[in-house]
Structure formats: structure tokens, C-alpha cells
Design a protein around this motif. Structure first.
Motif, short mmCIF file in Angstrom:
data_model
loop_
_atom_site.label_atom_id
_atom_site.label_comp_id
_atom_site.label_asym_id
_atom_site.label_seq_id
_atom_site.Cartn_x
_atom_site.Cartn_y
_atom_site.Cartn_z
N ALA A 206 0.83 -1.21 -0.06
CA ALA A 206 0.03 0.15 -0.02
C ALA A 206 0.89 1.20 -0.05
O ALA A 206 0.80 2.30 -0.85
N ALA A 207 2.01 1.19 0.76
CA ALA A 207 3.06 2.61 1.01
C ALA A 207 3.53 2.71 -0.65
O ALA A 207 3.58 3.81 -0.97
N SER A 208 3.84 1.48 -0.99
CA SER A 208 4.67 1.66 -2.63
C SER A 208 3.68 2.32 -3.44
O SER A 208 4.08 3.23 -4.22
N ALA A 209 2.35 1.86 -3.51
CA ALA A 209 1.68 2.45 -4.54
C ALA A 209 0.99 3.93 -4.06
O ALA A 209 1.12 4.67 -5.26
N LEU A 210 0.80 4.34 -3.03
CA LEU A 210 0.63 5.65 -2.50
C LEU A 210 1.80 6.51 -2.74
O LEU A 210 1.65 7.69 -3.01
N LEU A 211 2.66 6.05 -2.38
CA LEU A 211 3.92 7.10 -2.57
C LEU A 211 4.91 7.20 -4.08
O LEU A 211 5.21 8.12 -4.29
N THR A 212 4.98 6.14 -4.63
CA THR A 212 5.67 6.05 -5.92
C THR A 212 5.07 6.98 -6.65
O THR A 212 5.82 7.56 -7.47
N PHE A 213 3.57 6.68 -6.93
CA PHE A 213 2.89 7.58 -8.01
C PHE A 213 2.35 8.84 -7.35
O PHE A 213 1.35 9.49 -8.00
N ASN A 214 2.77 9.33 -6.39
CA ASN A 214 2.15 10.69 -5.65
C ASN A 214 3.39 11.74 -5.81
O ASN A 214 4.20 11.66 -4.88
N PRO A 215 3.27 12.49 -6.95
CA PRO A 215 4.33 13.52 -6.93
C PRO A 215 4.53 14.54 -5.88
O PRO A 215 5.73 14.96 -5.53
N LEU A 216 3.44 14.75 -5.21
CA LEU A 216 3.20 15.72 -3.89
C LEU A 216 4.51 15.09 -2.68
O LEU A 216 5.00 15.68 -2.10
N TYR A 217 4.30 13.61 -2.61
CA TYR A 217 5.01 12.93 -1.64
C TYR A 217 6.55 13.37 -1.93
O TYR A 217 7.32 13.63 -1.03
N HIS A 218 6.98 13.17 -3.11
CA HIS A 218 8.46 13.17 -3.50
C HIS A 218 8.93 14.81 -3.19
O HIS A 218 9.94 14.86 -2.70
N LEU A 219 7.93 15.68 -3.64
CA LEU A 219 8.29 17.31 -3.33
C LEU A 219 8.42 17.58 -2.03
O LEU A 219 9.22 18.23 -1.52
N ILE A 220 7.43 16.89 -1.10
CA ILE A 220 7.37 17.27 0.36
C ILE A 220 8.71 16.72 0.75
O ILE A 220 9.20 17.25 1.92
N ASP A 221 8.93 15.29 0.63
CA ASP A 221 9.91 14.61 1.29
C ASP A 221 11.41 15.25 0.83
O ASP A 221 12.30 15.02 1.67
N LEU A 222 11.62 15.89 -0.30
CA LEU A 222 12.62 16.63 -0.53
C LEU A 222 13.03 17.74 0.37
O LEU A 222 14.28 18.21 0.53
N VAL A 223 11.99 18.50 0.80
CA VAL A 223 12.04 19.49 1.86
C VAL A 223 11.95 19.00 3.47
O VAL A 223 12.93 19.15 4.23
N ARG A 224 11.30 18.02 3.72
CA ARG A 224 11.15 17.56 4.99
C ARG A 224 12.37 16.58 5.55
O ARG A 224 12.59 16.63 6.58
N GLY A 225 12.75 15.52 4.48
CA GLY A 225 13.70 14.55 4.69
C GLY A 225 14.88 15.21 5.28
O GLY A 225 15.37 14.89 6.35
N PRO A 226 15.56 16.11 4.44
CA PRO A 226 16.87 16.61 4.85
C PRO A 226 16.67 17.25 6.32
O PRO A 226 17.66 17.28 7.27
#
Length: 266
Positions: A206-226
Motif C-alpha cells: 500500500a505504501a509503495s502504491a501511494l508514495l511512488t505515484f504521488n508527486p506531492l510526496y516526492h516534493l514534500i520529502d525533498l524538503v522534510r527529509g533533510p
């Protein structure tokens, strides 16, 4: 199609960048007008954001059975970044409509009106981000050197927001009902994006499906992760970069085709 016509969209974009001082003046004026005669100004948003983070952190931390020291910083950055994205998109839909007077009277690049919205919300983002160090202090965690990776991540976020807002502002200027549709879709995306929940709470599939194809997840993670001391996945950088290139090409093409129709739409 002549070379001059093909370059209309690109010229509009680059002209807005060259005259970015106009963007800053207009964006700053929007904030001053909104909080006119208010002593706290945009810090009222910071206060309400801090209250919401504290409340949701305590409630959802217990609900998800997650360590508050881990969940609260994650939630803080998620809500602050999401608030920036959501506010920019909701206001960006009406960026051209609300600038009707300027568009009809002055030869100002259309991208200026979009960048004006992003600049305004960027200033509010800076007001809100001061909450994060306080949260880290409260949970007794320290920042790491990876936080500087948030800078290129945030740049990619802004570039992607620029083309998204440019396209949406033109569509919403032509079809006024699209604004409400976009706002409704954003509400759904909020729950599908790990803003208030952590990916590890889901099953792997479920996590792979929701995250891989969710562009907003990638954009938020690039700011939040670091900022949380984590190095973002290379796939997130690749996806965000590809989206930026394709999106800018699409928005510039649309600007080239419809720029001179916008005054009739607004």
C-alpha cells in the motif's frame, strides 16, 4: 509558426525572472494589505499553525501509537510544507482573475502574477518554519548537516509550483468552475499524501502504491527529509526534476498559445 510567436511563452517567463523585484513588491504588498493595522501581522498564521501542530501531534501521536519525539517533528514539517503548497495552489487558481486590472492596463508578464502568489506564500512559509527549531528543542533533538539538502529540494518544489500555477491560473481564468474542482481534489490528495501519517504505518504494498505515484510526496520529502536528518531518495530528485522540465515546457507552450486571450477571459 514564426520564431517570434514560438518564443512568447519563454519571453514571458524570463521577463518575469528579470523583473523579480516587481514580484517581491507586489507579494509584499499583498501581505501588508491582508494584515493592515494588525500588530502581529502574518505571525497570526504562525500562532494558529503552532496550536494546530501541538493539538494534532498529541492526538494523532497517540492514535497511531507513534513516539511523539519522532512524530511531532515529522508532522510539523509536513503541515508547514503542505500549507505552503495548498495556499499557493488555491490562491494561484485565481492569480490571473484577481489581477484583471493590471492585465488589461499594463504589459506585465503573466508569470509575474503567478510568482507573486508563490513569493507571498514563501514569506508566510518562512514565518511558519520558525516553529520547527522550537519543536526540535522541545523533543530534545538536534539538526544535522543534511538540512542543507533541503535548499535544492525547496528550489525544485518552487519550480514545480510555478508551472502548475501557471497552467491552473489560465485554465481557471477560462473555466471558472475549475477552481472549486481543484480545491476539492487537493482535499483528497491531502489524505493520500503522508503529511499527518507516516509511511511506515502502511503495509509495504500500500505504501509503495501511494508514495511512488504521488508527486506531492516526492516534493514534500525533498524538503522534510533533510531537515529531519534523512537523505532523500535519488528517485525523488529524478522525479521532481523530470516534472519540472516537462511541466515548464508545457506551461510555456500554453502561455505562448493563450497569453493574448487571457485579457478576454478575465
Amino acid at each position: 509558426m514564426s520564431k517570434e510567436k514560438r518564443s512568447v511563452g519563454w519571453d514571458d517567463f524570463t521577463s518575469a525572472l528579470r523583473n523579480f523585484h516587481v514580484v517581491k513588491v507586489m507579494g509584499g504588498q499583498d501581505i501588508r494589505m491582508r494584515y493592515k493595522r494588525s500588530r502581529m501581522g502574518p505571525f497570526w498564521i504562525t500562532i494558529s499553525m503552532a496550536v494546530m501542530i501541538t493539538t494534532m501531534g498529541l492526538v494523532f501521536g497517540n492514535l497511531f501509537k507513534t513516539d511523539v519525539k519522532e512524530f511531532l517533528p515529522y508532522l510539523t514539517l509536513g503541515l508547514i510544507t503542505w500549507s505552503f503548497i495548498q495556499s499557493a495552489i488555491s490562491e494561484g487558481c485565481d492569480a490571473l482573475i484577481s489581477s484583471e486590472g493590471i492585465i488589461k492596463q499594463l504589459p506585465v508578464p503573466l508569470h509575474v502574477h503567478v510568482m507573486r502568489v508563490i513569493w507571498k506564500n514563501f514569506i508566510i512559509f518562512l514565518h511558519n518554519i520558525v516553529i520547527f527549531p522550537l519543536v526540535m528543542l522541545a523533543v530534545q533533538k538536534s539538526l544535522s548537516w543534511t538540512m542543507f539538502l533541503a535548499i535544492p529540494g525547496f528550489i525544485l518544489l518552487i519550480v514545480n509550483l510555478t508551472w502548475v500555477l501557471m497552467i491552473l491560473s489560465m485554465i481557471c481564468a477560462r473555466f471558472r468552475d475549475m477552481t472549486q474542482i481543484v480545491l476539492s481534489v487537493m482535499q483528497v490528495i491531502f489524505y493520500l499524501t503522508p503529511v499527518i501519517w507516516m509511511p511506515k504505518l502502511l503495509s509495504h504494498s500500500a505504501a509503495s502504491a501511494l508514495l511512488t505515484f504521488n508527486p506531492l510526496y516526492h516534493l514534500i520529502d525533498l524538503v522534510r527529509g533533510p531537515l529531519l536528518g534523512e537523505t532523500p531518495m535519488m528517485s525523488s530528485y529524478i522525479i521532481a526534476t523530470v516534472m519540472a522540465i516537462i511541466g515548464l515546457a508545457l506551461s510555456i507552450t500554453m502561455t505562448t498559445k493563450y497569453k493574448y486571450r487571457v485579457p478576454y477571459w478575465v
